[in-house]
Design an enzyme around this catalytic site. Structure first.
Site, short mmCIF file in Angstrom:
data_model
loop_
_atom_site.label_atom_id
_atom_site.label_comp_id
_atom_site.label_asym_id
_atom_site.label_seq_id
_atom_site.Cartn_x
_atom_site.Cartn_y
_atom_site.Cartn_z
N VAL A 20 17.70 144.28 55.33
CA VAL A 20 16.40 145.02 55.42
C VAL A 20 15.90 144.68 53.88
CG1 VAL A 20 17.01 146.73 57.20
CG2 VAL A 20 17.48 147.13 54.69
N SER A 21 14.60 144.87 53.86
CA SER A 21 13.69 144.66 52.50
C SER A 21 13.96 145.63 51.52
CB SER A 21 12.30 144.29 52.74
OG SER A 21 12.16 143.30 53.72
N THR A 22 13.97 146.82 51.89
CA THR A 22 13.82 148.23 50.90
C THR A 22 15.07 148.94 51.45
OG1 THR A 22 12.29 149.42 52.09
CG2 THR A 22 11.24 147.64 50.71
N GLN A 25 14.68 151.38 54.28
CA GLN A 25 14.95 150.91 55.92
C GLN A 25 16.24 150.95 56.08
OE1 GLN A 25 13.18 146.80 55.57
NE2 GLN A 25 11.33 147.64 56.64
#
Length: 198
Positions: A20-22, A25
């Site tokens: 996941v990007s951040t 999330q």
């Protein structure tokens, strides 16, 4: 008709990769999907796709063995770009490892059709790269014909170089002292003086 055997055994070890990007999330959805798909080992990380270093991806690649199959929920969880996807899939193929996406059934290098699709993608990416290179070259050539100069602008103006030469030659100042007065490194001043005397 002779049946072509697959390089991936029917009971291949399935290895999941989730990202996941951040930090906001949650990885749980991807993990649940990968476990439901039969993955026996999961590698997951919270890191932006544009970040070059992905330690869990590197750990997974070290862990893989010939005949394994990497499973991802979506291709954009694995790769930052089409080029990145192709490089990773080529690396996996060279190791004898398959790649399968749950959301994109066509992206399955354990099947001949999936390998063919990725080969087509690689050809398209190469074609796009050649077009970009050609357009860039034509653009630079046209700009040069219009008098546009490329490269970094000189740190010192012609007037500053002339002043530096005067201070060094006529007033007997050291090059280091003049460079300090002009706020540049001594090597920068040496290069500027060499260019104007050439």
């Amino acid at each position: 008709m002779q049946e072509i055997s697959s390089p991936y055994p029917s009971r291949a070890t399935l290895i999941g990769y989730a990202r996941v990007s951040t930090g906001d999330q949650d990885l749980r959805i991807q993990r649940d999907e990968l476990l439901a798909a039969g993955c026996s080992r999961l590698f997951s990380e919270k890191i932006t796709g544009t970040h070059a270093a992905r330690p869990e991806l590197a750990r997974m690649l070290d862990h893989l063995r010939k005949g394994d199959v990497v499973i991802v929920s979506r291709l954009d969880r694995l790769a930052r770009s089409t080029r990145d996807l192709l490089e990773i899939s080529e690396q996996l193929l060279s190791m004898g490892v398959g790649l399968r996406s749950l959301a994109e059934p066509w992206a399955d290098t354990t099947s001949p059709a999936g390998r063919m699709v990725l080969t087509v993608f690689a050809g398209i990416a190469e074609f796009e790269r050649s077009l970009i290179i050609e357009r860039t070259h034509k653009g630079r050539t046209a700009a040069k014909m219009r008098g546009v100069r490329f490269g970094r602008r000189p740190t010192l103006s012609p007037e500053q170089v002339a002043l530096a030469r005067h201070l060094i030659d006529d007033e007997r100042n050291s090059t280091a002292h003049v460079a300090s007065l002009l706020g540049v490194h001594r090597a920068t001043l040496y290069r500027a003086l060499a260019r104007t005397s050439a």
